[in-house]
Design a protein around this motif. Structure first.
Motif, PDB file in Angstrom:
ATOM      1  N   MET A  78       6.473  16.452   6.042  1.00 56.82           N
ATOM      2  CA  MET A  78       5.073  16.321   6.404  1.00 56.82           C
ATOM      3  C   MET A  78       4.574  17.557   7.123  1.00 56.82           C
ATOM      4  N   VAL A 116      -0.874  -0.314   3.927  1.00 56.23           N
ATOM      5  CA  VAL A 116      -0.558   0.835   4.778  1.00 56.23           C
ATOM      6  C   VAL A 116      -1.337   0.658   6.069  1.00 56.23           C
ATOM      7  N   VAL A 122       1.731   5.821  11.222  1.00 59.95           N
ATOM      8  CA  VAL A 122       1.509   5.242   9.896  1.00 59.95           C
ATOM      9  C   VAL A 122       2.744   4.458   9.490  1.00 59.95           C
ATOM     10  N   ASP A 128       4.287   1.630   6.238  1.00 62.10           N
ATOM     11  CA  ASP A 128       4.088   0.921   4.980  1.00 62.10           C
ATOM     12  C   ASP A 128       5.256  -0.033   4.791  1.00 62.10           C
ATOM     13  N   VAL A 147       6.428   5.743   9.120  1.00 62.75           N
ATOM     14  CA  VAL A 147       6.563   7.048   8.471  1.00 62.75           C
ATOM     15  C   VAL A 147       6.455   8.131   9.539  1.00 62.75           C
ATOM     16  N   LEU A 160       5.599  11.492  11.247  1.00 61.13           N
ATOM     17  CA  LEU A 160       4.550  12.492  11.059  1.00 61.13           C
ATOM     18  C   LEU A 160       4.634  13.542  12.158  1.00 61.13           C
ATOM     19  N   TYR A 198      -0.413  11.146   4.698  1.00 55.55           N
ATOM     20  CA  TYR A 198       0.498  10.167   4.100  1.00 55.55           C
ATOM     21  C   TYR A 198       0.261  10.078   2.593  1.00 55.55           C
ATOM     22  N   ARG A 249       2.857  11.456  -0.248  1.00 52.40           N
ATOM     23  CA  ARG A 249       3.376  10.475  -1.197  1.00 52.40           C
ATOM     24  C   ARG A 249       3.126  10.937  -2.627  1.00 52.40           C
TER      25      ARG A 249
END
Length: 271
Positions: free
Chosen positions: A24, A95, A111, A113, A118, A120, A132, A136
């Motif tokens: 990221m 999400v 974030v 899911d 996730v 970051l 995100y 992805r």
């Protein structure tokens, strides 16, 4: 959803989660070039005169340098619906963006899911759901084509740096019109290497942002058209759209906020 598609989705989700903060951060770096390029030169000891830095394009500013979470109360969850459609198969996910500090003042929005939280990079002024979604997508392009993720990052960055038109539009929130801005890019349309992945040459990215939507993001979408650039019958569509928000969540005892299993009630943007 067929077993094969479900298996591929699980593999993709695991691969995306494993990349973590480093991937990221690389995306953020590429999206904010030339500043990132200068930092890389300095780190590598590059010397000599450098070309003047090109100004950051309005599309880049709108997506990555705008504090979309300003005005959001602390411990607010923003919910988004992620829909992946590759007819006849379709899969969905929710999400969540958790705004821990008021207005994301501490750059600590997270974030999550179906695969969990996730990772970051910190100090991002934008709504992290944008990064995100793009990360992805880039992971999916890498998996589908065998190409290098950095190449796809660069194509998206160049398309946004080329100052694409920002169009004023109107979306519907709970049946009421809300002003929004839309950006559409096709990063691979004139790519000299597009023959290596012809199915994606005309792939289209659409970003719809609105100040009247909590978190600023109404819709993020990619479309891979069918034969002869038939966008009415796409081979694959991925969309992430704002669903609603739940305010003033209570942080748990150990400081990691939790989210409710059911979707919260709140304004919904029409798609």
């Amino acid at each position: 959803m067929t077993g094969a598609v479900a298996a591929n989705a699980r593999v993709g989700a695991r691969a995306f989660a494993m990349r973590g903060a480093a991937a990221m951060a690389a995306l953020v770096l590429s999206m904010t070039a030339p500043h990132g390029a200068r930092a890389a030169d300095a780190a590598s000891g590059a010397s000599g005169p450098s070309a003047p830095a090109a100004p950051i394009a309005p599309a880049e500013k709108l997506l990555f340098l705008t504090p979309h979470l300003q005005g959001i109360a602390s411990q607010t969850e923003l919910d988004y619906s992620l829909v992946v459609s590759a007819p006849p198969d379709k899969q969905t996910d929710r999400v969540r963006v958790l705004v821990a500090s008021a207005g994301n003042a501490n750059s600590d929005a997270t974030v999550s899911d179906a695969s969990g939280k996730v990772q970051l990079p910190e100090n991002l002024p934008c709504n992290p759901v944008i990064l995100y979604f793009l990360e992805r997508d880039i992971a999916g392009m890498e998996q589908a084509t065998g190409g290098q993720r950095r190449y796809f990052q660069q194509r998206v960055r160049l398309a946004l740096a080329a100052s694409p038109t920002i169009t004023d539009t109107t979306i519907q929130i709970d049946g009421k019109p809300v002003k929004a801005r839309k950006i559409v890019i096709q990063p691979y349309l004139h790519d000299p290497n597009a023959q290596r992945f012809p199915k994606f040459t005309s792939k289209r990215y659409t970003f719809v942002l609105a100040e009247g939507v909590p978190g600023g993001v109404s819709l993020l979408r990619t479309d891979v058209p069918g034969d002869n650039d038939d966008f009415a019958h796409p081979l694959k569509t991925e969309s992430l759209s704002y669903e609603g928000s739940l305010r003033k969540l209570s942080p748990p005892a150990h400081g990691t906020p939790t989210s409710p299993a059911a979707p919260p009630a709140g304004p919904r943007a029409s798609r």
